[in-house]
Design an enzyme around this catalytic site. Structure first.
Site, PDB file in Angstrom:
ATOM      1  N   ASP A 248       0.824  -1.211   0.000  1.00  0.00           N
ATOM      2  CA  ASP A 248       0.000   0.000   0.000  1.00  0.00           C
ATOM      3  C   ASP A 248       0.861   1.265   0.000  1.00  0.00           C
ATOM      4  O   ASP A 248       2.086   1.197  -0.116  1.00  0.00           O
ATOM      5  CB  ASP A 248      -0.961  -0.057   1.192  1.00  0.00           C
ATOM      6  CG  ASP A 248      -2.326   0.519   0.878  1.00  0.00           C
ATOM      7  OD1 ASP A 248      -2.433   1.408   0.007  1.00  0.00           O
ATOM      8  OD2 ASP A 248      -3.311   0.079   1.502  1.00  0.00           O
TER       9      ASP A 248
ATOM     10  N   ASP B 113      -9.721   3.334  -3.815  1.00  0.00           N
ATOM     11  CA  ASP B 113     -10.444   2.150  -3.364  1.00  0.00           C
ATOM     12  C   ASP B 113     -11.846   2.072  -3.959  1.00  0.00           C
ATOM     13  O   ASP B 113     -12.560   3.082  -4.054  1.00  0.00           O
ATOM     14  CB  ASP B 113     -10.581   2.153  -1.843  1.00  0.00           C
ATOM     15  CG  ASP B 113      -9.285   1.810  -1.141  1.00  0.00           C
ATOM     16  OD1 ASP B 113      -8.280   1.592  -1.835  1.00  0.00           O
ATOM     17  OD2 ASP B 113      -9.272   1.769   0.103  1.00  0.00           O
TER      18      ASP B 113
END
Length: 520
Positions: free
Chosen positions: A163, A218
């Site tokens: 991430d 996302d």
């Protein structure tokens, strides 16, 4: 997982991608770690559990069991991946990551061993920052790349999602290359997923760094989010291929926020875009309809097609979108997608897909399984938020390069991925160098599969039975030797045996030739 803030520059990039207007960039060489030659298929818990207590060892073992018992493993799903919140908030005295003993009482290695015992692979998560994305502040890998990569390898990890949170402003390429290098030195093959959210246009630099890269923020379980991710990702087809994929984020199928029609569109578009198929729903609670969508073998075959082509957009007009995807056997996949709230007729043609001329084509609807023929028109009445997905074939015959005859100095090679069959014809670099097939007519068109990784076209003369029928036929650059394309020619063959020879007209020789399709 990502933070909500985005820069204006990042938003501009996403708008460009959604429009399909991506600035020209030289194609990067792919990360050649031998992994993910087709997009990864599997599971990730984040969309269904986030950091709640239900995310634990028992859940992940249960998912692995369901992969086997419900036929997902047989359908091609391989990776069982865990996301954030698996670790304690602090490293141990040696600086190592420590699994949360409440969630994972037997540790991560035991969990990976269990997943492996089912014939599956195991994935884990961390961030290219000092902390991961969750507000609890679990340790990230920035500055600990080799230590953490070695730890993951010792546990038997097969896949890393990396991430972008708490990155301390360190250059993205520097951070993601550091982990690439650490994984390479870990002694274990670990697929590498770059979750950079598309902020720094990773599609322009990440091919030699990771196996896939997020192109968006996302996803969430609603139509507007899902279709927005598809729009942002669909203009980036030129950057995807075997071992290096665009990632518009995980699947929401089965989480309950969209209709079955919308979930079928979701699954269809991800398959057309050669996107990762990572299930984001709690399969212990999934409906039969959700399993039916996730296990549709015809749709999965598009995603996993070995040619590795992401679909391109033939037309996008007022929310009515036509996608076309080139498949390894010469077929085309066509998606007629209706992003609007009213039923609409969406139409294209076989010719627009580049499949080559033929008197008729077979259309297989990959959801209804209905099969029909057409002389060329591909059309359907498509309800709101639905997608009609066809596999289009011309009924022709493919002659692979390995069946051809080559002039002196030519070889059949397999060192550039993405070809059909077992190899491709690499003709000698010389004027007069040729590749020749023996074929059977009748035919109305010939289609040549090829790659040309140079910056100049490689023209040839085409001869049938020794007589030249087309001169100076161009085989334009494809951007890389692993990027394959086609050159169709409307040339007729009578019934019976024939020879088809491509003879180079420049000192560069012919392009790398993959196959010859003979269409009736």
């Amino acid at each position: 997982m990502s933070v909500l803030r985005r820069t204006k520059g990042a938003l501009a990039v996403i708008v460009l991608a959604a429009s399909g207007l991506v600035l020209s960039q030289p194609e990067a060489q792919a990360l050649e770690n031998g992994l993910l030659r087709t997009p990864p298929m599997g599971f990730n818990n984040w969309n269904s559990t986030h950091c709640r207590a239900e995310f634990d060892e028992a859940m992940i073992k249960g998912i692995a069991d369901i992969f086997v018992s419900k036929g997902l493993k047989e359908a091609g799903y391989t990776y069982v991946n865990i996301d954030d919140c698996w670790a304690l908030p602090s490293r141990d005295s040696a600086g190592d990551l420590v699994p949360d003993p409440a969630r994972f009482p037997h540790g991560i290695k035991a969990l990976a061993d269990y997943v492996h015992s089912k014939g599956l692979k195991f994935g884990i998560y961390t961030s290219a920052g000092t902390k991961t994305c969750n507000k609890a502040g679990f340790p990230g890998a920035l500055g600990h790349e080799q230590q953490d990569a070695n730890r993951f390898a010792s546990w038997g990890v097969d896949y890393l999602k990396y991430d972008n949170c708490n990155n301390q402003g360190v250059d993205a390429q520097q951070r993601y290359k550091a982990m690439r290098d650490a994984l390479a030195k870990s002694g274990r093959p670990i697929a590498y997923s770059i979750c950079e959210w598309g902020q720094n246009q990773p599609w322009t630099w990440a091919a030699p760094v990771g196996n896939l890269w997020r192109t968006t923020g996302d996803i969430s379980d609603k139509w507007s989010s899902m279709i927005g991710k598809a729009q942002a990702n669909r203009g980036l087809a030129k950057y995807a291929g075997p071992g290096h994929w665009n990632d518009p984020d995980m699947l929401e199928v089965g989480n309950g926020g969209m209709t079955a029609t919308e979930y079928r569109t979701h699954f269809s578009l991800w398959a057309m875009m050669a996107a990762p198929l990572l299930i984001g729903s709690d399969l212990r609670k999934a409906s039969d309809d959700s399993f039916a969508i996730l296990k549709n073998a015809d749709v999965i075959a598009l995603d996993q097609d070995p040619l590795g082509k992401q679909a391109t957009v033939l037309r996008a007009d007022g929310g009515l979108v036509v996608y076309s995807k080139v498949l390894a056997n010469g077929d085309r996949a066509v998606a007629l997608s209706n992003e609007t709230t009213t039923t609409a007729t969406i139409t294209t043609t076989a010719a627009a897909t580049g499949i080559g001329a033929a008197p008729s084509y077979t259309l297989k609807d990959l959801w209804s399984k209905a099969i029909r023929t057409t002389s060329g028109t591909i059309s359907a009445s498509v309800p709101e938020h639905a997608t009609v997905l066809y596999r289009v074939s011309s009924g022709g015959v493919r002659y692979e390069a390995e069946s051809a005859s080559l002039s002196a100095g030519g070889t059949v090679d397999s060192n550039h991925a993405g070809f059909s069959g077992t190899g491709f014809a690499n003709g000698a670099n010389a004027v007069g160098s040729y590749v020749e097939w023996r074929v059977t007519g009748p035919a109305s068109a010939l289609t040549f599969g090829y790659a040309n990784g140079t910056s100049a076209a490689r023209p040839v003369d085409v001869a049938i039975d020794g007589a030249v029928v087309a001169t100076g036929v161009a085989f334009p650059p494809t951007g890389a030797w692993t990027t394959w394309s086609t050159v169709p020619k409307p040339l007729s063959l009578t019934a019976g045996p024939h020879t088809v020879r491509l003879r180079a007209t420049t000192a560069d020789g012919p392009a790398n030739l993959d196959y010859l399709d003979v269409s009736p």
